[in-house]
Design an enzyme around this catalytic site. Structure first.
Site, short mmCIF file in Angstrom:
data_model
loop_
_atom_site.label_atom_id
_atom_site.label_comp_id
_atom_site.label_asym_id
_atom_site.label_seq_id
_atom_site.Cartn_x
_atom_site.Cartn_y
_atom_site.Cartn_z
N LYS C 45 -22.60 13.41 -22.26
CA LYS C 45 -22.28 14.79 -21.87
C LYS C 45 -23.66 15.64 -22.67
O LYS C 45 -24.35 15.05 -23.31
CB LYS C 45 -21.22 15.48 -22.94
CG LYS C 45 -21.07 16.77 -23.21
CD LYS C 45 -20.49 17.60 -21.84
CE LYS C 45 -20.64 19.00 -22.02
NZ LYS C 45 -20.75 19.41 -20.51
N ASN C 69 -16.98 24.40 -12.79
CA ASN C 69 -16.64 24.21 -14.15
C ASN C 69 -17.80 25.26 -14.82
O ASN C 69 -18.76 25.58 -14.43
CB ASN C 69 -16.75 23.09 -14.69
CG ASN C 69 -18.57 22.54 -14.94
OD1 ASN C 69 -18.93 23.00 -15.97
ND2 ASN C 69 -19.24 21.93 -14.02
N ASN C 136 -32.10 17.97 -18.86
CA ASN C 136 -31.36 18.81 -17.99
C ASN C 136 -31.72 20.17 -17.83
O ASN C 136 -31.84 20.91 -19.01
CB ASN C 136 -29.68 18.95 -18.61
CG ASN C 136 -29.00 19.82 -17.95
OD1 ASN C 136 -29.33 20.56 -16.82
ND2 ASN C 136 -27.83 20.07 -18.59
N CYS C 139 -28.38 23.41 -16.01
CA CYS C 139 -27.13 23.77 -16.23
C CYS C 139 -26.89 25.32 -15.63
O CYS C 139 -27.65 26.09 -16.49
CB CYS C 139 -26.63 23.41 -17.66
SG CYS C 139 -24.98 24.18 -18.04
N GLY C 253 -20.66 14.78 -5.40
CA GLY C 253 -19.52 14.51 -4.40
C GLY C 253 -19.28 13.22 -4.17
O GLY C 253 -18.53 12.99 -3.17
N GLY C 274 -19.54 11.82 -10.65
CA GLY C 274 -19.18 12.84 -11.62
C GLY C 274 -17.70 13.12 -11.37
O GLY C 274 -16.65 12.61 -11.92
N THR C 275 -17.56 14.15 -10.61
CA THR C 275 -15.95 14.55 -10.18
C THR C 275 -14.85 13.62 -9.81
O THR C 275 -13.94 13.79 -10.24
CB THR C 275 -16.06 15.85 -9.52
OG1 THR C 275 -17.06 16.90 -9.77
CG2 THR C 275 -14.64 16.48 -9.09
C1 LIG Z 1 -16.92 19.44 -16.04
C2 LIG Z 1 -18.39 18.97 -15.83
C3 LIG Z 1 -19.48 19.01 -17.05
C4 LIG Z 1 -20.53 18.88 -16.59
N1 LIG Z 1 -21.60 18.89 -17.78
C5 LIG Z 1 -22.96 18.45 -17.35
C6 LIG Z 1 -23.73 18.24 -18.47
O1 LIG Z 1 -23.60 18.60 -19.65
N2 LIG Z 1 -25.08 18.15 -18.30
C7 LIG Z 1 -25.55 18.02 -17.04
O2 LIG Z 1 -26.59 17.66 -16.69
N3 LIG Z 1 -24.87 18.00 -15.91
C8 LIG Z 1 -23.22 18.34 -16.12
N4 LIG Z 1 -22.43 18.30 -15.10
C9 LIG Z 1 -23.07 18.04 -13.75
C10 LIG Z 1 -22.75 16.66 -13.24
O3 LIG Z 1 -23.27 15.62 -14.19
C11 LIG Z 1 -22.99 16.46 -11.83
O4 LIG Z 1 -24.56 16.51 -11.55
C12 LIG Z 1 -22.48 17.41 -10.96
O5 LIG Z 1 -21.01 17.44 -11.21
C13 LIG Z 1 -22.58 17.16 -9.36
O6 LIG Z 1 -21.81 15.66 -9.28
P1 LIG Z 1 -20.35 15.39 -8.78
O7 LIG Z 1 -20.05 16.15 -7.50
O8 LIG Z 1 -20.17 13.96 -8.54
O9 LIG Z 1 -19.39 16.05 -9.91
C14 LIG Z 1 -21.00 18.66 -15.32
C15 LIG Z 1 -20.12 18.81 -14.48
C16 LIG Z 1 -18.86 18.95 -14.38
C17 LIG Z 1 -17.78 18.91 -13.34
#
Ligand SMILES: Cc1cc2nc3c(=O)[nH]c(=O)nc-3n(C[C@H](O)[C@H](O)[C@H](O)COP(=O)(O)O)c2cc1C
Ligand SMILES: Cc1cc2nc3c(=O)[nH]c(=O)nc-3n(C[C@H](O)[C@H](O)[C@H](O)COP(=O)(O)OP(=O)(O)OC[C@H]3O[C@@H](n4cnc5c(N)ncnc54)[C@H](O)[C@@H]3O)c2cc1C
Ligand SMILES: Cc1cc2nc3c(=O)[nH]c(=O)nc-3n(C[C@H](O)[C@H](O)[C@H](O)COP(=O)(O)OP(=O)(O)OC[C@H]3O[C@@H](n4cnc5c(N)ncnc54)[C@H](O)[C@@H]3O)c2cc1C
Ligand SMILES: Cc1cc2nc3c(=O)[nH]c(=O)nc-3n(C[C@H](O)[C@H](O)[C@H](O)COP(=O)(O)O)c2cc1C
Ligand code: FES
Ligand code: FES
EC number: 1.3.-.-
Lengths: 310, 233, 310, 233
Positions: C45, C69, C136, C139, C253, C274-275
């Site tokens: 995280k 989110n 990062n 965000c 995704g 991620g998701t």
């Molecule tokens: C609930 C949630 C919390 C996230 N928190 C962070 C974070 O703290 N730092 C970060 O760099 N990305 C964060 N992300 C982004 C994910 O790491 C990722 O880049 C993004 O969700 C796209 O990938 P996905 O479509 O597979 O989820 C977060 C995503 C979600 C859904």
């Protein structure tokens, strides 16, 4: 009875629900399914001065809650449109917005002039004019024109200025989500005399055929539309409508009366329905009533009450 | 909305779906089917397999999300259909062969029904399926399993050939028919978004001109189809 | 047997499937479900020097094939992480990548130093080091830090430079899809000494509660992830991996072995999930095998064979 | 994956779903349920309604896409469940009241079963549903329709109150319990993504500290819950 009639860039619309460019042809395919006077208006398929054959290979590809298209502005050219399609469009009893593409500033300007002249002529003869031009500087599917102009504010300015000079018709500029600085782009259009903004066009995207080890599309990238992009489009419409004073038409993944209300609350003056037409061929026949019902249910008497409330 | 009467599995992954209603379609036309909400986004084009009094039926193979959802329909469930769409097979002239390969037999049952004087050739890579319906309505049906059905037809013996099947079969037929005087028409597939001619998503280059499969097709005269566009499905 | 082992920014990984920041906590919630040594690595995280409470109100909201989110970088702070969470992470037998956030350049740099020192100390004692830092600057859910730095290349440069000076750990920079010029941003990171790039972070998006007539999120906009954004992420990964020579980690995704192959073919050195972890809690236990099976089926012997093939 | 045994409609939009298997959960815990592929994205948190030998059951209201899909499950279909998750109701001390409002009765049947000496109050805005199961296993069940169930309970008569229901009911109970010496615990709802403590999506501010409903809840001591976070569902 809730009235949805509204004015957009000086044009009176029976309701704020327009059909988006490229998803409605010139209306005819849907005219066979329902009376098109239910619609606020129709935006034509993107037209260019010269006819274009569009792209080869796969042109539409489905993704999760999305559709990627690579039509590539296939169109019969503005002269052919004016001769063969426009006449019939006039019969539909709804606003006609011509979506204008081009491969060069000159092609854009000449196209605009042609439409403007034809429209003036038609009006003189007591017939319907073209109601607006929607200047498309955001098509991700053509090498020349389109996105080439939609990313950088200064390049876009040249096109907007040229087309603004070429027409006295109400002028909307359709923005791309790829614009480097979307609010700057929007303010530029306003300063250059645009009467309104449409956004968003499709988002540049990609799909790979892992069996064939190549892009699904001959043109490598293509444009993503549909419910998948709605949350992004809504954010952009909110940003832009709070940055300019001209009306903004919200587009992107709209697939219900609820979605329409979201866009209006975000600040949109009107909306366009694109991909949803494919999900529900008779969407245009139903959405106005569904919007009215939803408003009644939520105690909203007019869209002005809630427009840009957020 | 139409009421589902039967949705039978005929073979592994092959289903026949019959719904209630008076439908009028010509052989080779198709419908856009949908039995879901927002997901998947697009409706699915499926050819008319058969029409009888008060019913229409479709023959389909489960090959992804949409056809899987179709296969889960139970009698009494509702199905949305838009159509009939496109231009089907022309009324043939003279001696007529009907040639289907694999799933390509789907639009040909209606053709066989309406053209009792034709000869029908059905080819399958593996076990044949859905052929009993052909035998039931038509006297002259030839079913072949393995090899290519094109080897069993001598194009020069016919004035008109109506065909549907995989692209390589269509290419082969086009090749063999050339110069024989027989006219070959085949039904082709391409990804579709609207199905009604609004999006230009389904074009195939014919004689150098774009034709939309959903309105100018799905049946084309074999002449000048650009197979590249088809193969790129 | 197909080997998926790979090297990323000098670190040896058992496979290229990493778990994305913010969707995997510090590993513990999943460690109860399956052995984490199946994973190529875990990205923590997002951590900041100071603990952060994150955002109030609704934090997660589902859209069509997407998830928005607005967590707002809630985290215990780097010192607490190092004291209380790190130890346990070391036991999982997989690479540890610390996702580093910050509200100012100084906070970023100090955070990096703290992690670097702790890692050096740990190594000296014969224990596991932090394998990489993922910086990062993307965000979308915090007022200070995050996206503020991720849009403009020059602002981003300052952060990347400061963090690069503060650490000798392998450094990934996680890019935002909102970057004005994504390839310029990527090249800047490469020039400033980043060892790799991660993309994409969530896309800025919005959802409106039409009943309450307000944004769903207290923070107005929030970040979209999930299958909805995959086609956009894939395009960006393709663009960026063709613009730089350092490895690119594809994110956005991904929800199947097929998706992983698409990203690798687009040019990704590795991927992050991620998701999808929420859609299938045991995804991390299965994806490696599923990828291997798919490769066998497609006759692909190693990922190097197909990487960036398009 | 578990096998669906029954999925009965008990009242308009109210279903009871029973699946096969030996499950162990404490009262107030929940599972993440899923009976679909990629759409919708998230699994759905549903409380344990009842556990018997070889079965577990859930009581739910159809309120959107996910619960509609659950309602279409037929005996023999498969259901994915992850759990039991979260911390349920504590073992109560002394005289105990169990109070449920509307759908809030869902997690309370298991509580009623395990606490035969408690008094059970079930309140409904309209027609009561799913109450016969309570009567069948518990002697002291009071069902009220219309008004608020809070009016029928005198908090000072109890040492422990276990409750679940709409936020306004919880607020009212919290208010009335204050200063009575009774300890109030209630089960709350917030949107969840992971359900296992990984995403920090489901936090509620308690005593000024963020608590994740999915792991530190869904049952909290009424004390210092920030209702703003809950209301913002
Ligand atoms: C609930 C949630 C919390 C996230 N928190 C962070 C974070 O703290 N730092 C970060 O760099 N990305 C964060 N992300 C982004 C994910 O790491 C990722 O880049 C993004 O969700 C796209 O990938 P996905 O479509 O597979 O989820 C977060 C995503 C979600 C859904
Ligand atoms: C005019 C026409 C008639 C057809 N008639 C039949 C028929 O009678 N029986 C039958 O089994 N199949 C028929 N097909 C093919 C059928 O449309 C596809 O098998 C079906 O769309 C696959 O959908 P899916 O969701 O199961 O697969 P997915 O692979 O999940 O579909 C993904 C997307 O690709 C499209 N797609 C995939 N395969 C095809 C294809 N072969 N042709 C066009 N689009 C495709 C889908 O429509 C969808 O948009 C016909 C196609 C066309 C164009
Ligand atoms: C710990 C817990 C236990 C629950 N137990 C039960 C139960 O036993 N019976 C029952 O009927 N309901 C219960 N709920 C509420 C139930 O989770 C929602 O009704 C359900 O998620 C709605 O999903 P949907 O797809 O039908 O609705 P949609 O509105 O389409 O859902 C959209 C999104 O919002 C979320 N959501 C919508 N309503 C709620 C809600 N009330 N709480 C949390 N998330 C929500 C969904 O999970 C989904 O992500 C519980 C919720 C929680 C948090
Ligand atoms: C098949 C297709 C063709 C399109 N053609 C055009 C076009 O010619 N000109 C244009 O400005 N936009 C075009 N668009 C973009 C749409 O007008 C609209 O901006 C976009 O699809 C987003 O809206 P939606 O999500 O509701 O579809 C096209 C979209 C699709 C799906
Ligand atoms: S599918 Fe839209 S034109 Fe054919
Ligand atoms: S739902 Fe993810 S932490 Fe609770």
């Amino acid at each position: 009875m809730i009235s949805l009639a509204c004015e957009l860039a000086g044009v009176q619309l029976s309701n704020p629900i327009l059909m988006a460019s490229g998803t409605f042809g010139f209306g005819k395919p849907y005219a066979a399914l329902y009376p098109l006077d239910k619609l606020g208006g129709i935006v034509t398929k993107g037209l260019t001065l010269q006819a274009r054959p569009g792209n080869t290979g796969t042109r539409v590809f489905e993704t999760d809650s999305g559709l990627i298209n690579s039509i590539g502005l296939e169109n019969p050219g503005i002269p052919t449109f004016l001769e063969r399609e426009w006449e019939e469009m006039m019969q539909y009893g709804t606003a006609i917005i011509v979506n204008l593409g081009g491969g060069s500033i000159r092609e854009y300007a000449e196209g605009a002039m042609l439409i403007t002249e034809a429209s003036r002529e038609s009006k003189k003869n007591g017939r319907r004019a073209v109601d607006m031009i929607e200047l498309n500087i955001s098509c991700p599917n053509v090498k020349e024109g389109g996105l080439q102009y939609g990313v950088d504010t200064d390049r876009a300015r040249e096109v907007v200025r040229a087309v603004r000079m070429a027409t006295d018709l109400p002028l909307l500029v359709k923005l791309s989500p790829s614009a480097r600085d979307l609010t700057e782009m929007a303010r530029m259009c306003e300063a250059e005399g645009a009467d309104g903004l449409s956004l968003i066009n499709t988002i540049q995207a990609m799909a790979i055929d892992i069996r064939k080890k190549r892009s699904v599309f001959d043109g490598l990238y293509a444009g993503l539309s549909g419910p998948a992009i709605k949350p992004i489009a809504l954010r952009m419409v909110h940003q832009v409508s709070h940055a300019v004073d001209i009306p903004v038409i919200g587009i992107g993944g709209i697939a219900s009366a609820e979605d329409i209300l979201e866009f209006i609350m975000a600040g949109a003056a009107a909306v366009q329905i694109g991909t949803y037409n494919f999900m529900r061929l008779r969407a245009g026949a139903a959405l106005e009533d569904e919007l009215r019902e939803l408003m009644a249910q939520e105690g909203i008497r007019s869209l002005d009450e809630i427009r840009g409330i957020i | 909305m139409a009421n589902v009467l039967v949705n039978n599995k005929l073979a592994p992954d092959i289903y026949q779906l019959t719904v209630e209603g008076e439908y009028h379609a010509s052989m080779g036309q198709f419908y856009m089917l949908r039995c879901w909400g927002a997901f998947p986004v697009l409706s699915r084009p499926i050819s008319v397999h058969d029409i009888n009094e008060g019913t229409i039926s479709f023959l389909y193979r489960v090959s992804g999300t949409g056809t899987r959802l179709l296969s889960q329909l139970k009698p009494g469930n509702q199905l949305q259909l838009e159509g009939p769409l496109g231009r089907g097979f022309p009324e043939p002239e003279g001696r007529t062969a009907i040639i289907g390969g694999g799933m390509g037999i789907a639009p040909l049952l209606l053709a066989a029904r309406r053209l009792p004087d034709s000869r029908v050739f059905l080819g399958f890579a593996g076990d044949p399926f859905a052929v009993s319906a052909f035998h039931a309505i038509h006297a002259d049906v030839h079913v072949v399993s393995g090899g290519t059905i094109a080897d069993y037809v001598e194009p020069s013996e016919y004035d008109t050939i109506l065909a549907c099947g995989p692209v390589p079969l269509m290419e082969l037929l086009a090749h063999r028919t050339k110069g024989t005087g027989a006219k070959l028409f085949f039904s082709v597939e391409k990804r579709m978004a609207c199905g009604i001619g609004a999006c230009s998503g389904c074009t195939v280059r014919i004689d150098g001109v774009n034709r939309r499969v959903c309105v100018e097709g799905p049946v084309f005269s074999a002449g000048e189809v650009d197979f590249h566009d088809l193969l790129s499905l």
